[in-house]
Design an enzyme around this catalytic site. Sequence first.
Site, PDB file in Angstrom:
ATOM      1  N   ASP A 102      31.251  30.168  44.441  1.00 12.57           N
ATOM      2  CA  ASP A 102      30.501  29.895  45.661  1.00 12.57           C
ATOM      3  C   ASP A 102      31.309  28.922  46.511  1.00 12.57           C
ATOM      4  O   ASP A 102      32.381  28.475  46.110  1.00 12.57           O
ATOM      5  CB  ASP A 102      29.109  29.345  45.356  1.00 12.57           C
ATOM      6  CG  ASP A 102      29.138  28.109  44.464  1.00 12.57           C
ATOM      7  OD1 ASP A 102      30.152  27.375  44.476  1.00 12.57           O
ATOM      8  OD2 ASP A 102      28.149  27.858  43.754  1.00 12.57           O
ATOM      9  N   TYR A 318      25.254  33.660  36.121  1.00  8.88           N
ATOM     10  CA  TYR A 318      25.258  32.542  37.072  1.00  8.88           C
ATOM     11  C   TYR A 318      23.883  32.359  37.723  1.00  8.88           C
ATOM     12  O   TYR A 318      23.328  33.300  38.291  1.00  8.88           O
ATOM     13  CB  TYR A 318      26.315  32.813  38.144  1.00  8.88           C
ATOM     14  CG  TYR A 318      26.522  31.691  39.127  1.00  8.88           C
ATOM     15  CD1 TYR A 318      27.177  30.528  38.760  1.00  8.88           C
ATOM     16  CD2 TYR A 318      26.050  31.797  40.431  1.00  8.88           C
ATOM     17  CE1 TYR A 318      27.382  29.508  39.665  1.00  8.88           C
ATOM     18  CE2 TYR A 318      26.247  30.782  41.345  1.00  8.88           C
ATOM     19  CZ  TYR A 318      26.910  29.631  40.946  1.00  8.88           C
ATOM     20  OH  TYR A 318      27.097  28.615  41.847  1.00  8.88           O
TER      21      TYR A 318
END
Length: 765
Positions: A102, A318
Amino acid sequence: MEVYIAEKPSLARAIAEGLGVRGKEDGYIVCNGDRVVTWCFGHILQDCMPEDYDPAWKDWHSLPIIPQGWQLKPDESAKKQLMTIGALLQKADAVVHAGDPDREGQAIVDEVLEHFGWHGQTRRLWLASLDALSVQKALGGMKDNGGYAHLRDAAIARRRADWLIGINMTRALTNLGRDCGHAGKLSAGRVQSAVLNLVVARDRERAAFKPQDYIVLQASFSVDGGAFLARFRPGDTQSGLDAEGRLVDMAAAEAVMASVRGQNGRVITLAKTPKQQSAPLPFNLSALQKAASAALNMTAKDVLQAAQSLYEKKLTTYPRTDCRYLPVEQLGDAARILGALASVSGLEYAAKGADAARKSGAWDTGKVTAHHAIIPTGEMPNILTEKERAIYLMIARAYIMQFYGPLRYETQKLTAEVAKTLWDASGRLTLDPGWTVVGRDEEEDEKEEEQALPAVSQGDAVTCAEVEPLKKKTSPPARWTEGTLIEAMANIHRFVLDAQAKTVLKENEGIGTEATRADALEKLKEAGYIKADGKALVSTRLGGQVADILPASLKDPVTTAQWERRLTDIAAGKDGLDEFVDALAAEVPKLLASLGDAKIQVDSKLFPCPACGKPLFRRTKEREVYWECRRNDLHPDGKTVFLPDDRGRPLDRNTDIDCPDCGKAKLQRFKGRRADGSNYDFFKCPACAATFSNQNGTPVRREKRERTLSEHVCPDCGKPLAVRDGVSKSGRAWTRFDCTGFPACKKSWWGKDGAPDFTSPAGKK
């Protein structure tokens, strides 16, 4: 040597196992092929604080604070690991960036590389799951790290925006609070302020709500094939209705009941519609937090921590994902995962009954964003906490549901006419339970079970066996919970009227991110703006006042979402980091000016500072209560004012007693503490510095008692003992022997019969 830099140790261990571990060193793991894996501890470099840029900015009244040239500094707790990374980079030929997948993960490792001036070859490892198969796939698909520079810029832009707003507005609000006697910090931020406004607005709407009584008529009808319940549908000419068409007059209701009780009628309309409902999509973080709040009463923070722990244990993928879809490429792994879940207690039958070849609507690669939905990895859970197990089972069941058929049912609706009145009935008949055998949709509240209508046809005769009035009240909007607030943040467009703004907010998926929404709620609770009331979250008096003080633009979700949209554009290379930060910095003075001379009302009694007249703050440290004022810029000597507590109020130092020695000034009152921890009062003259004991408000000279050496020595250090005589407040004479071996020895003993009693220590001098 190739150096892999992971964002955290758990990720580093998974990568190292995928590369093949040869040995472990302090701060890194040696792997096959002249490769080493090291790690950060999250944000190992942090934004500098205002005083790091300019010592004058340590004063909270120094506003606005806008750095010219942003700087980072090492986290004090991670300096050793940072040095380890630096030493490895000096030996490196190439680097693999293995931050979380990210924008924050991109920035964390990029900034470490920039900190050490690394400009060599760098590839990016994009790893969304820690299971062995995912690690191997990611290792085989690495790309050049330069292609992710815009993603890093978006993270930096977000962080600097939060810093500018958070630092400036928090200091300004806190200063306002201090001027009104509020001792705590009053925080503000781009997401939490908008959320606070949602909570305050809902609570005020509920407080202003006036419930209205109304009546629902429910009748029991019998037919040849059985019985059913139906409710009265008032006609346009029905008397006793309010403006909303609700029946509110009991006399009118009784007239209707009397007209149909025991009467015959017929079915005038009948509709049966087959329907089906696919399994709910697997969870993203917001959906998981909402479901766990409703089903388990868990806070958003607890859910995130549990999901993160499961990820680090390689049990689930995740967690900080905003996506609820899965890549079709992973469908081939379903049989292995379902086989593993069949061995987990509580999932055996559901997993064994699943069809691994079934492809639900969740499998859609085109809808997968940076991270796919949260699913099990197929690794076997070992020791889990109660919360971890509950979250794991929720994630696993949502995955298993994808391999069951849809829920198939039939909706049934009929209208009966009796004595010229209409009565509506609805029902639902389950044809195939499909995925519901695994569990209900965790995101939905429990619904009232619908009746199954008997076999009837249009025109069939019915008889009204009984009818009763159900007294109802209109309900205020529901109070917020952690789950519904998280959902509202993700779907904030539902609370905006402007059509264009709705589109913007929906495209950018609300305010905040999956990773920051729980943190925003925690900050609101820590600041005392909201509090838990059972499952609900409600605003406090302080929260309402702060919401009123905050500028409209900071509370407006449209503004916050526009910031998020610009961050998305920065990540896509359509906008610039500096342009975004500069534009926001230009708005900071306007936001500060909008606060004006706002006031915050506090519940406690206010006492003025003797130096500046502003309210003092009541503090507690290690059970010691005292009062302070840190408005040093308003104090003649520029120092903080500290006053002891005097029975719930600050000690008043001023007296009307003239100094008995010099007569030039009034005595001031002070508090002291004895060696045994007890307190005592005394007076001191500000002119001649003479001190006096406080004997019931009368100053009594404090005589200095001279010490004389005795023939006795300290049993510990051999130094001579000094003897001192005195009289206690009760009038009892005492003798004390003090060791002169200062500073190494500070012991004292009480005297007995003219000699030290070494069995009776008097404590430290």
